[in-house]
Write a protein that holds these residues in place. Structure first.
Motif, PDB file in Angstrom:
ATOM      1  N   ALA A   1       4.463  -1.495   3.100  1.00 16.14           N
ATOM      2  CA  ALA A   1       4.243  -1.022   1.728  1.00 16.14           C
ATOM      3  C   ALA A   1       4.096  -2.189   0.752  1.00 16.14           C
ATOM      4  O   ALA A   1       4.510  -3.308   1.026  1.00 16.14           O
ATOM      5  N   LYS A   2       3.523  -1.861  -0.392  1.00 14.51           N
ATOM      6  CA  LYS A   2       3.437  -2.790  -1.522  1.00 14.51           C
ATOM      7  C   LYS A   2       4.270  -2.169  -2.641  1.00 14.51           C
ATOM      8  O   LYS A   2       4.022  -1.029  -3.055  1.00 14.51           O
ATOM      9  N   ILE A   3       5.248  -2.923  -3.135  1.00 16.26           N
ATOM     10  CA  ILE A   3       6.166  -2.423  -4.156  1.00 16.26           C
ATOM     11  C   ILE A   3       6.098  -3.351  -5.357  1.00 16.26           C
ATOM     12  O   ILE A   3       6.362  -4.545  -5.233  1.00 16.26           O
ATOM     13  N   SER A   4       5.759  -2.814  -6.519  1.00 15.81           N
ATOM     14  CA  SER A   4       5.684  -3.612  -7.747  1.00 15.81           C
ATOM     15  C   SER A   4       7.086  -3.981  -8.220  1.00 15.81           C
ATOM     16  O   SER A   4       8.078  -3.638  -7.590  1.00 15.81           O
TER      17      SER A   4
ATOM     18  N   ASP B   1       1.014   1.244   4.129  1.00 16.64           N
ATOM     19  CA  ASP B   1       0.019   1.191   3.065  1.00 16.64           C
ATOM     20  C   ASP B   1       0.360   2.021   1.830  1.00 16.64           C
ATOM     21  O   ASP B   1      -0.520   2.419   1.083  1.00 16.64           O
ATOM     22  N   CYS B   2       1.642   2.299   1.594  1.00 17.58           N
ATOM     23  CA  CYS B   2       2.076   2.924   0.333  1.00 17.58           C
ATOM     24  C   CYS B   2       2.014   1.866  -0.767  1.00 17.58           C
ATOM     25  O   CYS B   2       2.191   0.683  -0.506  1.00 17.58           O
ATOM     26  N   LYS B   3       1.810   2.339  -1.984  1.00 17.76           N
ATOM     27  CA  LYS B   3       1.842   1.450  -3.146  1.00 17.76           C
ATOM     28  C   LYS B   3       2.741   2.107  -4.188  1.00 17.76           C
ATOM     29  O   LYS B   3       2.509   3.257  -4.567  1.00 17.76           O
TER      30      LYS B   3
ATOM     31  N   GLY C   1       4.324   1.798  -8.004  1.00 14.87           N
ATOM     32  CA  GLY C   1       4.080   1.172  -9.299  1.00 14.87           C
ATOM     33  C   GLY C   1       5.343   0.681  -9.987  1.00 14.87           C
ATOM     34  O   GLY C   1       6.455   1.126  -9.700  1.00 14.87           O
TER      35      GLY C   1
ATOM     36  N   ASN D   1      -0.391   5.743   2.947  1.00 12.91           N
ATOM     37  CA  ASN D   1      -1.462   5.657   1.940  1.00 12.91           C
ATOM     38  C   ASN D   1      -1.124   6.309   0.599  1.00 12.91           C
ATOM     39  O   ASN D   1      -2.011   6.455  -0.243  1.00 12.91           O
TER      40      ASN D   1
ATOM     41  N   VAL E   1       0.021   6.578  -3.183  1.00 10.13           N
ATOM     42  CA  VAL E   1       0.072   5.689  -4.338  1.00 10.13           C
ATOM     43  C   VAL E   1       0.949   6.357  -5.399  1.00 10.13           C
ATOM     44  O   VAL E   1       0.653   7.461  -5.852  1.00 10.13           O
TER      45      VAL E   1
ATOM     46  N   GLU F   1       2.959   3.924 -12.152  1.00 15.11           N
ATOM     47  CA  GLU F   1       4.039   3.264 -12.887  1.00 15.11           C
ATOM     48  C   GLU F   1       4.966   4.300 -13.525  1.00 15.11           C
ATOM     49  O   GLU F   1       4.511   5.347 -13.982  1.00 15.11           O
TER      50      GLU F   1
END
Length: 179
Positions: free
Chosen positions: A89-92, A106-108, A110, A124, A126, A129
């Protein structure tokens, strides 16, 4: 435990704390004031894992990735709750991942968002924010106000920096990087 694999050795920023049963393996770069608690595993043996500053990976959490999904990237001031699984995952920045939550490849996530305890965030997905998501599978619950985000998420990140500092003061062999 800090372990090299395939020519990659973890690199840790200033004032990082790794509990004796925490594991950081392979191509991992951590910012300053991060903590990896008891039984947590950050395994950069397949892809890269990057953590910003003031990230706390709580007891029993796992961070890993499947081949071909790219790096795990985690921003500043992120809390990964007890027994959470972060997989590809990508974590802001300024995010709270609740206890036992699972983020699939592949989760994102915000900035300023909260993933509730026990949530299952499917591949996947998303999350925008300042949103709260929960359930199995996870769905949007509500918008998180800036004030809620600052009070809950920032307070939690700072508390773990303080807690890690106490552990390092009383157990100097657990502070990193080593000279």
């Amino acid at each position: 435990m800090i372990k090299s694999i395939l020519g990659h050795t973890p690199r840790l920023g200033k004032n990082c704390y790794i509990a004796e049963t925490g594991s950081v393996i392979g191509d991992v770069i951590m910012g300053d004031n991060c903590s990896v608690w008891f039984g947590a595993v950050i395994r950069g043996d397949i892809e890269k894992i990057r953590l910003g500053h003031r990230v706390n990976v709580q007891d029993g959490a796992v961070i890993h990735v499947s081949p071909g999904y790219g790096d795990v990237v985690i921003g500043d001031g992120v809390t990964i709750g007890h027994n959470a699984t972060i997989h590809g995952a990508k974590i802001s920045s300024n995010v709270l991942i609740g206890m036992g939550a699972t983020l699939l490849d592949d989760c994102k996530i915000g900035t300023g968002s909260i993933v509730a305890a026990g949530a299952l965030v499917l591949k996947n997905t998303v999350i925008g924010e300042y949103e709260m998501w929960g359930g199995v599978p996870a769905k949007r619950i509500k918008t998180v106000t800036l004030e809620e985000s600052q009070q809950l998420i920032n307070r939690n990140a700072e508390e773990y920096v303080r807690c890690a500092r106490h552990y390092m003061e009383e157990n100097p062999d657990t502070s990193f990087p080593k000279e």
